[in-house]
Scaffold this active site. Structure first.
Site, PDB file in Angstrom:
ATOM      1  N   ASN A   7     -14.898  47.001  16.853  1.00  0.00           N
ATOM      2  CA  ASN A   7     -15.736  46.051  16.121  1.00  0.00           C
ATOM      3  C   ASN A   7     -15.501  44.674  16.740  1.00  0.00           C
ATOM      4  O   ASN A   7     -14.476  44.054  16.499  1.00  0.00           O
ATOM      5  CB  ASN A   7     -15.341  46.055  14.636  1.00  0.00           C
ATOM      6  CG  ASN A   7     -16.259  45.181  13.800  1.00  0.00           C
ATOM      7  OD1 ASN A   7     -17.093  44.446  14.345  1.00  0.00           O
ATOM      8  ND2 ASN A   7     -16.103  45.251  12.497  1.00  0.00           N
ATOM      9  N   LYS A  14     -11.641  44.079  17.105  1.00  0.00           N
ATOM     10  CA  LYS A  14     -10.789  44.950  16.298  1.00  0.00           C
ATOM     11  C   LYS A  14     -10.906  46.350  16.883  1.00  0.00           C
ATOM     12  O   LYS A  14     -12.015  46.785  17.221  1.00  0.00           O
ATOM     13  CB  LYS A  14     -11.375  44.937  14.880  1.00  0.00           C
ATOM     14  CG  LYS A  14     -10.459  45.339  13.778  1.00  0.00           C
ATOM     15  CD  LYS A  14     -11.155  45.005  12.445  1.00  0.00           C
ATOM     16  CE  LYS A  14     -10.780  46.001  11.394  1.00  0.00           C
ATOM     17  NZ  LYS A  14     -11.530  45.860  10.176  1.00  0.00           N
ATOM     18  N   HIS A 203     -20.631  49.438  -2.310  1.00  0.00           N
ATOM     19  CA  HIS A 203     -19.659  48.898  -1.346  1.00  0.00           C
ATOM     20  C   HIS A 203     -19.383  47.466  -1.791  1.00  0.00           C
ATOM     21  O   HIS A 203     -20.199  46.569  -1.584  1.00  0.00           O
ATOM     22  CB  HIS A 203     -20.249  48.931   0.069  1.00  0.00           C
ATOM     23  CG  HIS A 203     -19.369  48.318   1.104  1.00  0.00           C
ATOM     24  ND1 HIS A 203     -18.721  49.054   2.081  1.00  0.00           N
ATOM     25  CD2 HIS A 203     -18.998  47.039   1.318  1.00  0.00           C
ATOM     26  CE1 HIS A 203     -17.994  48.255   2.834  1.00  0.00           C
ATOM     27  NE2 HIS A 203     -18.155  47.015   2.397  1.00  0.00           N
ATOM     28  N   ASN A 206     -15.592  41.840   0.415  1.00  0.00           N
ATOM     29  CA  ASN A 206     -15.924  40.437   0.593  1.00  0.00           C
ATOM     30  C   ASN A 206     -17.435  40.253   0.630  1.00  0.00           C
ATOM     31  O   ASN A 206     -17.999  39.395  -0.024  1.00  0.00           O
ATOM     32  CB  ASN A 206     -15.328  40.010   1.916  1.00  0.00           C
ATOM     33  CG  ASN A 206     -14.755  38.658   1.829  1.00  0.00           C
ATOM     34  OD1 ASN A 206     -15.029  37.931   0.876  1.00  0.00           O
ATOM     35  ND2 ASN A 206     -13.968  38.315   2.811  1.00  0.00           N
ATOM     36  N   ARG A 280      -8.710  38.458  -5.539  1.00  0.00           N
ATOM     37  CA  ARG A 280      -7.352  38.425  -6.110  1.00  0.00           C
ATOM     38  C   ARG A 280      -7.031  37.051  -6.682  1.00  0.00           C
ATOM     39  O   ARG A 280      -6.427  36.926  -7.747  1.00  0.00           O
ATOM     40  CB  ARG A 280      -6.316  38.807  -5.044  1.00  0.00           C
ATOM     41  CG  ARG A 280      -6.259  40.298  -4.811  1.00  0.00           C
ATOM     42  CD  ARG A 280      -5.548  40.620  -3.549  1.00  0.00           C
ATOM     43  NE  ARG A 280      -6.331  40.149  -2.386  1.00  0.00           N
ATOM     44  CZ  ARG A 280      -6.197  40.636  -1.164  1.00  0.00           C
ATOM     45  NH1 ARG A 280      -5.308  41.548  -0.900  1.00  0.00           N
ATOM     46  NH2 ARG A 280      -6.954  40.174  -0.194  1.00  0.00           N
ATOM     47  N   GLY A 328     -13.823  47.733  -4.975  1.00  0.00           N
ATOM     48  CA  GLY A 328     -14.067  49.062  -5.528  1.00  0.00           C
ATOM     49  C   GLY A 328     -12.825  49.943  -5.444  1.00  0.00           C
ATOM     50  O   GLY A 328     -12.513  50.694  -6.364  1.00  0.00           O
ATOM     51  N   GLU A 329     -12.101  49.808  -4.330  1.00  0.00           N
ATOM     52  CA  GLU A 329     -10.918  50.660  -4.127  1.00  0.00           C
ATOM     53  C   GLU A 329      -9.675  50.123  -4.828  1.00  0.00           C
ATOM     54  O   GLU A 329      -8.777  50.890  -5.173  1.00  0.00           O
ATOM     55  CB  GLU A 329     -10.617  50.783  -2.622  1.00  0.00           C
ATOM     56  CG  GLU A 329     -11.683  51.566  -1.879  1.00  0.00           C
ATOM     57  CD  GLU A 329     -11.527  51.484  -0.365  1.00  0.00           C
ATOM     58  OE1 GLU A 329     -10.394  51.346   0.125  1.00  0.00           O
ATOM     59  OE2 GLU A 329     -12.551  51.534   0.329  1.00  0.00           O
ATOM     60  N   ASN A 330      -9.619  48.793  -5.006  1.00  0.00           N
ATOM     61  CA  ASN A 330      -8.340  48.194  -5.424  1.00  0.00           C
ATOM     62  C   ASN A 330      -8.315  47.461  -6.752  1.00  0.00           C
ATOM     63  O   ASN A 330      -7.239  47.220  -7.292  1.00  0.00           O
ATOM     64  CB  ASN A 330      -7.867  47.210  -4.351  1.00  0.00           C
ATOM     65  CG  ASN A 330      -7.664  47.897  -3.017  1.00  0.00           C
ATOM     66  OD1 ASN A 330      -6.898  48.846  -2.935  1.00  0.00           O
ATOM     67  ND2 ASN A 330      -8.366  47.447  -1.991  1.00  0.00           N
ATOM     68  N   GLU A 379     -15.161  52.920   7.912  1.00  0.00           N
ATOM     69  CA  GLU A 379     -16.247  52.741   8.881  1.00  0.00           C
ATOM     70  C   GLU A 379     -15.775  53.042  10.299  1.00  0.00           C
ATOM     71  O   GLU A 379     -16.534  53.558  11.118  1.00  0.00           O
ATOM     72  CB  GLU A 379     -16.793  51.311   8.789  1.00  0.00           C
ATOM     73  CG  GLU A 379     -17.581  51.089   7.511  1.00  0.00           C
ATOM     74  CD  GLU A 379     -17.664  49.633   7.088  1.00  0.00           C
ATOM     75  OE1 GLU A 379     -16.645  49.103   6.609  1.00  0.00           O
ATOM     76  OE2 GLU A 379     -18.734  49.028   7.245  1.00  0.00           O
TER      77      GLU A 379
HETATM   78  P1  ADP Z   1     -14.556  42.881   4.023  1.00  0.00           P
HETATM   79  O1  ADP Z   1     -15.969  42.740   3.538  1.00  0.00           O
HETATM   80  O2  ADP Z   1     -13.989  41.622   4.592  1.00  0.00           O
HETATM   81  O3  ADP Z   1     -14.280  44.141   4.812  1.00  0.00           O
HETATM   82  P2  ADP Z   1     -12.887  44.116   2.000  1.00  0.00           P
HETATM   83  O4  ADP Z   1     -13.649  45.361   1.776  1.00  0.00           O
HETATM   84  O5  ADP Z   1     -11.581  44.189   2.693  1.00  0.00           O
HETATM   85  O6  ADP Z   1     -13.771  43.004   2.658  1.00  0.00           O
HETATM   86  O7  ADP Z   1     -12.668  43.433   0.562  1.00  0.00           O
HETATM   87  C1  ADP Z   1     -11.995  42.238   0.413  1.00  0.00           C
HETATM   88  C2  ADP Z   1     -12.024  41.876  -1.064  1.00  0.00           C
HETATM   89  O8  ADP Z   1     -11.304  42.879  -1.792  1.00  0.00           O
HETATM   90  C3  ADP Z   1     -11.335  40.548  -1.335  1.00  0.00           C
HETATM   91  O9  ADP Z   1     -12.095  39.798  -2.273  1.00  0.00           O
HETATM   92  C4  ADP Z   1     -10.032  40.980  -1.974  1.00  0.00           C
HETATM   93  O10 ADP Z   1      -9.560  40.046  -2.877  1.00  0.00           O
HETATM   94  C5  ADP Z   1     -10.436  42.252  -2.696  1.00  0.00           C
HETATM   95  N1  ADP Z   1      -9.222  43.019  -2.992  1.00  0.00           N
HETATM   96  C6  ADP Z   1      -8.392  43.644  -2.125  1.00  0.00           C
HETATM   97  N2  ADP Z   1      -7.303  44.160  -2.781  1.00  0.00           N
HETATM   98  C7  ADP Z   1      -7.461  43.818  -4.091  1.00  0.00           C
HETATM   99  C8  ADP Z   1      -6.690  44.050  -5.271  1.00  0.00           C
HETATM  100  N3  ADP Z   1      -5.556  44.703  -5.256  1.00  0.00           N
HETATM  101  N4  ADP Z   1      -7.173  43.542  -6.434  1.00  0.00           N
HETATM  102  C9  ADP Z   1      -8.336  42.869  -6.464  1.00  0.00           C
HETATM  103  N5  ADP Z   1      -9.085  42.623  -5.394  1.00  0.00           N
HETATM  104  C10 ADP Z   1      -8.669  43.086  -4.215  1.00  0.00           C
END
Ligand code: ADP
Length: 394
Positions: A7, A14, A203, A206, A280, A328-330, A379
């Protein structure tokens, strides 16, 4: 066999090296500040991370460095082990609806779409050219963010603008994050053992987009002509009344480009909270009672819930809802806020299953009318698998 997934951004590159078909992540890393002062790279191998600060004036040098490290660190014993390189390409317009083998002619055709994604496509192609030079004879495959959404019908991808805007200038919904939506759709379909599923994939990282999928075909998606459209995001506004642009330009005495930049970089979580674009930080501030952080969370979950409800209607009732990417995951909290707002669809969160991060899991109760799953996206793996598939076909 080993396949690289790449990427490339304007000042970054990356990579993830996969062993396929085992899907094993052999090594990964990131080259940063390419062409800028203070460039460096990090490589992760066997749970250890190395960091080196070196002058990286361009992508060709980054790729040369990467290849040298792969050999020096013993990650590959010879370059022949790398049998394919898959590249994330953001925009393939209406022409590319599937991954494609890259050669000079295809690169020229992809560059035609540079003006649709000026920050991404030219940078993605720098990565492609660097690998073509460094590993001649190795297959390079382009995997487009827009490709999966090319399965959308005209009634859903057209805007109700003058038809000429579409015909002459390509104004339509293209959609993005297609590789992620396709990956998580594939994972849930495999898990449930069905290929005729109606799925709403969310999805939410960010950047964020919601997609309605019926039997592997995209019915609609929330991002549009650009990734600015759809739900509210970390720094992006998502959908707004387009008349705001002219009004705010006049009021603030700024240009359309400046106003668009504010919609892309200073809106969303950041714009509403004035704290951060990072979910976060917003969660921390909200826990301390910050009203604007709470407002930002409520607005965010609202937009997503409303897209889910709309797509449930378009699908004539979804079979499954999938949550993926950073939030969604975290984020247990954001998952709860969203699911609470679609209770009218009969969706019911099982709170006892919601306290976790980054796993494949069902989070709804047995009574939930639509089951909800968290499916971690990948991805990079999807790009590597697409590269392998095209290599084997040719
Ligand atoms: P990108 O679009 O940059 O690939 P990601 O899919 O990595 O983004 O998502 C980043 C977002 O996920 C950020 O807003 C981050 O704060 C949020 N995030 C990651 N871990 C957590 C967590 N444990 N709790 C809440 N939000 C989280």
């Amino acid at each position: 066999m080993k396949i690289l997934s790449i990427n490339a951004g304007s000042s970054s590159l990356k990579f993830t090296l996969f062993e396929l078909p085992e899907k094993e992540k052999v090594a990964s890393g990131l080259f940063e500040k390419i062409g800028l002062a203070g460039s460096f790279y990090t490589i992760k191998l066997n749970g250890e991370k190395i960091k080196k600060e070196v002058n990286i004036p361009n992508h060709t040098v980054a790729v040369e460095c990467l290849i040298k490290e792969l050999l020096d660190m013993g990650i590959v014993s010879s370059l022949e082990e790398i049998e394919g390189v898959g590249h994330r390409l953001v925009h393939g317009g209406e022409e590319f609806s599937e991954p494609v083998i890259l050669n000079e002619d295809v690169i020229k055709r992809v560059s035609y779409y540079n003006e649709f994604a000026p920050l991404h496509n030219p940078a993605n192609l720098l990565g492609v050219e660097a690998f073509m030079k460094a590993l001649p004879g190795v297959i390079n495959v382009g995997v487009f963010d827009t490709a999966f959404h090319q399965t959308m019908d005209k009634e859903h991808f057209l805007y109700p603008t003058p038809y000429e805007w579409y015909e002459k200038y390509g104004v339509r919904k293209y959609g993005f994050h297609g590789t992620s939506h396709r990956y998580v759709y594939g994972e849930i379909a495999k898990y449930l053992g069905k290929d005729n599923l109606k799925v709403i994939t969310c999805h939410i990282g960010n950047g964020g987009s919601i997609t309605a999928i019926d039997s592997g075909k995209v019915i609609d998606t929330s991002m549009g002509f650009t990734p600015l459209a759809g739900i509210m995001m970390g720094t992006r506004s998502g959908d707004i009344d387009p008349s705001i642009l002219e009004y705010i330009c006049n009021k603030k005495g700024i240009t359309i480009s400046e106003a668009t930049n504010e919609l892309n970089k200073k809106s969303g979580f950041l714009g509403i909270s004035d704290i951060s674009s990072d979910a976060r930080d917003i969660e921390d501030a909200a826990a301390n009672g910050d009203e604007r952080a709470i407002l930002a969370q409520n607005m965010y979950s609202d937009k997503i819930a409303n897209y889910i409800a709309m797509y449930n209607n378009m699908l004539g009732g979804a079979d499954v809802i999938v949550l993926t990417a950073g939030l969604g995951e975290n984020s247990s909290l954001m998952r709860k806020l969203i699911l609470d707002k679609i209770a009218s669809l009969g969706v019911e969160l099982d709170e006892s299953k919601n306290d976790f991060r980054g796993e494949f899991r069902c989070i709804s109760t047995e009574n939930s009318k639509i089951p909800v799953y968290v499916v971690p996206t990948d991805e990079e793996l999807m790009i590597a698998l697409d590269t392998l598939a095209l290599k084997e076909k040719n």
